[in-house]
Motif scaffolding. Sequence first.
Motif, PDB file in Angstrom:
ATOM      1  N   ILE A  46      16.859  11.561  -0.667  1.00  0.00           N
ATOM      2  CA  ILE A  46      16.019  12.753  -0.460  1.00  0.00           C
ATOM      3  C   ILE A  46      14.572  12.337  -0.219  1.00  0.00           C
ATOM      4  O   ILE A  46      13.894  12.876   0.664  1.00  0.00           O
ATOM      5  CB  ILE A  46      16.128  13.699  -1.675  1.00  0.00           C
ATOM      6  CG1 ILE A  46      17.536  14.307  -1.733  1.00  0.00           C
ATOM      7  CG2 ILE A  46      15.080  14.803  -1.602  1.00  0.00           C
ATOM      8  CD1 ILE A  46      17.836  15.075  -3.006  1.00  0.00           C
ATOM      9  N   ALA A  47      14.085  11.344  -0.993  1.00  0.00           N
ATOM     10  CA  ALA A  47      12.703  10.879  -0.828  1.00  0.00           C
ATOM     11  C   ALA A  47      12.482  10.303   0.564  1.00  0.00           C
ATOM     12  O   ALA A  47      11.442  10.534   1.191  1.00  0.00           O
ATOM     13  CB  ALA A  47      12.380   9.835  -1.897  1.00  0.00           C
ATOM     14  N   GLU A 164       4.836  14.133  -8.559  1.00  0.00           N
ATOM     15  CA  GLU A 164       4.921  12.841  -7.894  1.00  0.00           C
ATOM     16  C   GLU A 164       6.340  12.597  -7.407  1.00  0.00           C
ATOM     17  O   GLU A 164       7.309  13.045  -8.004  1.00  0.00           O
ATOM     18  CB  GLU A 164       4.553  11.721  -8.898  1.00  0.00           C
ATOM     19  CG  GLU A 164       3.232  11.909  -9.577  1.00  0.00           C
ATOM     20  CD  GLU A 164       2.069  11.585  -8.663  1.00  0.00           C
ATOM     21  OE1 GLU A 164       2.319  10.984  -7.611  1.00  0.00           O
ATOM     22  OE2 GLU A 164       0.936  11.943  -9.002  1.00  0.00           O
ATOM     23  N   ILE A 165       6.464  11.817  -6.328  1.00  0.00           N
ATOM     24  CA  ILE A 165       7.791  11.434  -5.854  1.00  0.00           C
ATOM     25  C   ILE A 165       8.352  10.332  -6.737  1.00  0.00           C
ATOM     26  O   ILE A 165       9.548  10.167  -6.835  1.00  0.00           O
ATOM     27  CB  ILE A 165       7.727  10.998  -4.387  1.00  0.00           C
ATOM     28  CG1 ILE A 165       7.540  12.210  -3.522  1.00  0.00           C
ATOM     29  CG2 ILE A 165       8.946  10.223  -3.965  1.00  0.00           C
ATOM     30  CD1 ILE A 165       7.819  12.045  -2.085  1.00  0.00           C
ATOM     31  N   ILE A 199       5.351   2.678  -3.269  1.00  0.00           N
ATOM     32  CA  ILE A 199       4.279   2.109  -2.453  1.00  0.00           C
ATOM     33  C   ILE A 199       3.747   3.141  -1.487  1.00  0.00           C
ATOM     34  O   ILE A 199       2.533   3.268  -1.290  1.00  0.00           O
ATOM     35  CB  ILE A 199       4.798   0.859  -1.703  1.00  0.00           C
ATOM     36  CG1 ILE A 199       5.245  -0.224  -2.699  1.00  0.00           C
ATOM     37  CG2 ILE A 199       3.718   0.314  -0.779  1.00  0.00           C
ATOM     38  CD1 ILE A 199       6.001  -1.370  -2.058  1.00  0.00           C
ATOM     39  N   ARG A 200       4.654   3.896  -0.881  1.00  0.00           N
ATOM     40  CA  ARG A 200       4.235   4.922   0.071  1.00  0.00           C
ATOM     41  C   ARG A 200       3.371   5.985  -0.615  1.00  0.00           C
ATOM     42  O   ARG A 200       2.401   6.490  -0.039  1.00  0.00           O
ATOM     43  CB  ARG A 200       5.488   5.577   0.678  1.00  0.00           C
ATOM     44  CG  ARG A 200       5.204   6.603   1.742  1.00  0.00           C
ATOM     45  CD  ARG A 200       4.565   5.983   2.955  1.00  0.00           C
ATOM     46  NE  ARG A 200       3.492   6.798   3.461  1.00  0.00           N
ATOM     47  CZ  ARG A 200       2.576   6.375   4.295  1.00  0.00           C
ATOM     48  NH1 ARG A 200       2.579   5.138   4.702  1.00  0.00           N
ATOM     49  NH2 ARG A 200       1.632   7.174   4.718  1.00  0.00           N
ATOM     50  N   ASP A 201       3.713   6.289  -1.860  1.00  0.00           N
ATOM     51  CA  ASP A 201       2.944   7.272  -2.629  1.00  0.00           C
ATOM     52  C   ASP A 201       1.527   6.757  -2.871  1.00  0.00           C
ATOM     53  O   ASP A 201       0.559   7.508  -2.751  1.00  0.00           O
ATOM     54  CB  ASP A 201       3.651   7.526  -3.958  1.00  0.00           C
ATOM     55  CG  ASP A 201       3.009   8.658  -4.740  1.00  0.00           C
ATOM     56  OD1 ASP A 201       2.788   9.718  -4.137  1.00  0.00           O
ATOM     57  OD2 ASP A 201       2.736   8.480  -5.924  1.00  0.00           O
ATOM     58  N   LYS A 205      -2.125   8.283  -1.401  1.00  0.00           N
ATOM     59  CA  LYS A 205      -3.261   8.635  -2.253  1.00  0.00           C
ATOM     60  C   LYS A 205      -4.566   8.082  -1.685  1.00  0.00           C
ATOM     61  O   LYS A 205      -5.620   8.688  -1.832  1.00  0.00           O
ATOM     62  CB  LYS A 205      -3.058   8.082  -3.656  1.00  0.00           C
ATOM     63  CG  LYS A 205      -1.977   8.765  -4.455  1.00  0.00           C
ATOM     64  CD  LYS A 205      -1.839   8.122  -5.811  1.00  0.00           C
ATOM     65  CE  LYS A 205      -0.696   8.719  -6.613  1.00  0.00           C
ATOM     66  NZ  LYS A 205      -0.521   8.033  -7.901  1.00  0.00           N
ATOM     67  N   ARG A 206      -4.461   6.885  -1.050  1.00  0.00           N
ATOM     68  CA  ARG A 206      -5.673   6.256  -0.502  1.00  0.00           C
ATOM     69  C   ARG A 206      -6.243   7.106   0.633  1.00  0.00           C
ATOM     70  O   ARG A 206      -7.378   7.014   0.999  1.00  0.00           O
ATOM     71  CB  ARG A 206      -5.368   4.854   0.006  1.00  0.00           C
ATOM     72  CG  ARG A 206      -4.767   3.930  -1.034  1.00  0.00           C
ATOM     73  CD  ARG A 206      -5.782   3.424  -2.064  1.00  0.00           C
ATOM     74  NE  ARG A 206      -5.167   2.525  -3.007  1.00  0.00           N
ATOM     75  CZ  ARG A 206      -5.094   1.198  -2.838  1.00  0.00           C
ATOM     76  NH1 ARG A 206      -5.601   0.637  -1.764  1.00  0.00           N
ATOM     77  NH2 ARG A 206      -4.527   0.449  -3.758  1.00  0.00           N
TER      78      ARG A 206
END
Length: 206
Positions: A46-47, A164-165, A199-201, A205-206
Amino acid sequence: MSLVRLNIKGISYSQTQNGAYALILNEVSGDRKLPIVIGAFEAQSIAIALEKEIKPPRPLTHDLFKSFADQFEIVVKQVIIHKLVDGVFYSSLICERDKIEEIIDARTSDAIALALRFNAPIFTYKNILDKAGIHLQGEENPTPSQQTNQEEIIEDELLSDDIEISKKDDTYKKLSITELEDLLSQAVQNENYEKAAKIRDEISKR
């Protein structure tokens, strides 16, 4: 019974149940949330469907189902979460081929993973939402509909609507964007999608 449309609010890693995740569905026309405990593989699938930039090198099971359905001109029109028994949600895929509809039983986590890939709407019945829907902390006049294991997970981990994911990981905060992108590429190549989602999360955020 009237149907209520839902959308996906997010996925949270459960620290209370090892290897489990909480999938949060949001009532489109209201403020109730429907939390569903799912397994790690389904959460990753799903993510990945939610994170369009993560492309697995080989198709996952749900991607394979989508390719198979496309090849034989089968369309998933909608997903309906139609039953709740002892904390377990039951779902159906409403499929169509040659203008003929078929209803196929499915686990809710699988059904939602497929709904994302087919861009199909997700529904549940009002009585199910009345029974299992909750208001997250931080919302006005919280009135939990049912004290369940799912609710305990949400209350422990989600203190606002910013879901959060994946669970927080301070390790990635020390790395540069370039280093994170290299790690993301490696994680996808190694099919470590849980790590890739974290990592993608952090990159987002950056």
